[in-house]
Structure formats: structure tokens, C-alpha cells
Design an enzyme around this catalytic site. Structure first.
Site, mmCIF file in Angstrom:
data_model
loop_
_atom_site.group_PDB
_atom_site.id
_atom_site.type_symbol
_atom_site.label_atom_id
_atom_site.label_comp_id
_atom_site.label_asym_id
_atom_site.label_seq_id
_atom_site.Cartn_x
_atom_site.Cartn_y
_atom_site.Cartn_z
ATOM 1 N N SER A 160 0.782 -1.152 -0.177
ATOM 2 C CA SER A 160 -0.054 -0.042 0.024
ATOM 3 C C SER A 160 0.902 1.489 0.166
ATOM 4 O O SER A 160 0.526 1.980 -0.619
ATOM 5 C CB SER A 160 -0.736 0.017 1.198
ATOM 6 O OG SER A 160 -1.848 -1.212 1.413
ATOM 7 N N HIS A 223 0.291 4.959 4.160
ATOM 8 C CA HIS A 223 -0.374 5.306 2.985
ATOM 9 C C HIS A 223 -0.162 7.051 2.703
ATOM 10 O O HIS A 223 0.108 7.624 1.609
ATOM 11 C CB HIS A 223 -1.984 5.270 3.219
ATOM 12 C CG HIS A 223 -2.263 3.893 3.245
ATOM 13 N ND1 HIS A 223 -3.588 3.446 3.395
ATOM 14 C CD2 HIS A 223 -1.501 2.652 3.312
ATOM 15 C CE1 HIS A 223 -3.784 2.185 3.570
ATOM 16 N NE2 HIS A 223 -2.412 1.476 3.579
#
Length: 252
Positions: A160, A223
């Protein structure tokens, strides 16, 4: 808002690196992680904030946890030996996932957005950009864990962070590129600025919730850190090298 596809009409090269990254993520999950059942490998090569901060391989015992609502007994494996320098887990963790849904979601985003960045940067620069933003994303999680006083022995894993870097670069290079997204049983065609803007807004809001103690097991700092790294670094990687004729001199 789930992305389904984007405009690839301007591609001039095959995104071989992107294909390899996707294949490698799937291979590691299936072969090495045993579809998520091999906790020894997974916990041994995930990024553990305490290990990165102390440069020490930490091994802990597993523990039994009883669900207060169901009364069910769960066994949580401890940290396993890492047979490589612990800082390399910043890279190995990028190719592991916590489950099929985790893997599938990440590979969907990488499939849609990664090829455009590779087409723009070229194969070598794209790979370096991917790995660089992924490492920065993991470090963002490590240092936020330290700053917020969260449990630094909980391992983190997943692509991610690197994919967030890809999306950060995408929104800079292709803000008006059309992206097909699924929204409430409807497929809409919207600019990347809207599709990815919605995504990062959700990450920021969710990340603030984690800081308030509402953890859902997602490393939102990775993220956000990866996305910001992509925003800031994409123009560095996108610089075109201008070739000039070299002058050669023969020494007499």
C-alpha cells in the site's frame, strides 16, 4: 469510490516492471506466505517498528487472546527470527499481504495506475520510484508509531505504501486523466484529481481517527507518507536526460 480502469491510449511502452511487481506480490503471498497461513515467514519478514528503531531482531512468544464478546480463544503468533538485516524488512514487507482482500485491492490499484507512471518514467526509474516511495511510506509508519506511543511490536506489511506513492505521482502528472470508478451501483468517468483526491481524503480522516485511539489495523501513516513522497519526488524522477554529443580528445 472504487477505480476500475483509466485511459491508457497514450502508452508507448509495455509496463513490464509493473507486470513483474504484480506477479511477485502474488507469488510471495501464495508460495512463501501460504495464502496467509505461514505466520513464521510473514512475521519474520514484516516491518516491525521496534526492530527498525533499535536495529535489533526481536523474537517474542505467541499469546492467546480471548474475545470478550464471543469468548473465543485466538492465538496470535509472536515475532519470528529475521534471517536478513532488519532494515531490509522495509523492502520485504512491501511484497507481503495480510489476506486475499488486502492483496486484491492493492494489485487492482497497482494495475490501474502503475502502468501510466512506468510509461512516463521508463522501466528503471519506475522501479526505483516504486521502491523509494515504499520505503519512505514504511518509515512514516515507524516514526509515527514512535511519536504516538503505539505498540511498536506490531508488524506491518503490504504494498500500500508504494502504491500510495504511485498515486501521488499520478495525481501530479495526470490530474485530468479520466478514471472509471464504481460508485453506488454506477460506473462514472471522473478526472484522476477527483478519484485520487477522494482516496487521500479518506486516508487522512482515518489516520486522524487512529491518532485518537480508534485503530482498525491499517497503517494509514504509511499510506499518507507514501502519497506525499510520490507528490514530492515524481518531478525529480520525471526529469528528462538531454543527450549531447560528447567531445573526445586524444592525448599526444
Amino acid at each position: 469510490m472504487i477505480p476500475l480502469s483509466d485511459d491508457n491510449s497514450g502508452h508507448t511502452i509495455k509496463p513490464y516492471v509493473n507486470y513483474v511487481l504484480i506477479a511477485l506480490n502474488i507469488f510471495v503471498f501464495v508460495y512463501f506466505q501460504g495464502f496467509g497461513t505461514n505466520s513464521e515467514f510473514t512475521n519474520g519478514y514484516s516491518t516491525v517498528p521496534a526492530e527498525i528503531l533499535t536495529a535489533t531482531d526481536i523474537i517474542t512468544d505467541g499469546q492467546h487472546i480471548i474475545d470478550p464478546y464471543t469468548g473465543q480463544d485466538y492465538f496470535i503468533p509472536g515475532l519470528m527470527p529475521t534471517l536478513i538485516p532488519v532494515w531490509l524488512t522495509l523492502i520485504t514487507s512491501m511484497f507481503m499481504h495480510g489476506g486475499i482482500a488486502h492483496l486484491g485491492g492493492n494489485m487492482l490499484y497497482l494495475w490501474i495506475f502503475g502502468d501510466n507512471i512506468e510509461n512516463r518514467l521508463g522501466h528503471k526509474k519506475y522501479l526505483l520510484f516504486y521502491l523509494t516511495t515504499g520505503v519512505i511510506a514504511s518509515l512514516s509508519h515507524v516514526f509515527l508509531t514512535l511519536a504516538s506511543g503505539q505498540n511498536s511490536l506490531i508488524p506491518s506489511l503490504g504494498a500500500s505504501g508504494a502504491i500510495s506513492g504511485i498515486m501521488g505521482g499520478y495525481i501530479i502528472l495526470f490530474p485530468l486523466q479520466k478514471v472509471n470508478v464504481f460508485v453506488v451501483f454506477t460506473v462514472l468517468r471522473v478526472p484522476a484529481l477527483i478519484a485520487l483526491g477522494f482516496w487521500i481524503f479518506f486516508q487522512v480522516v482515518s489516520g486522524l481517527g487512529v491518532l485518537d485511539g480508534e485503530s482498525d489495523g491499517v497503517a494509514y501513516a504509511a499510506h499518507i507518507g507514501g502519497f506525499i513522497a510520490g507528490l514530492l519526488l515524481i518531478k525529480v524522477f520525471d526529469k528528462k536526460v538531454v543527450k549531447t554529443k560528447s567531445s573526445y580528445f586524444r592525448r599526444l
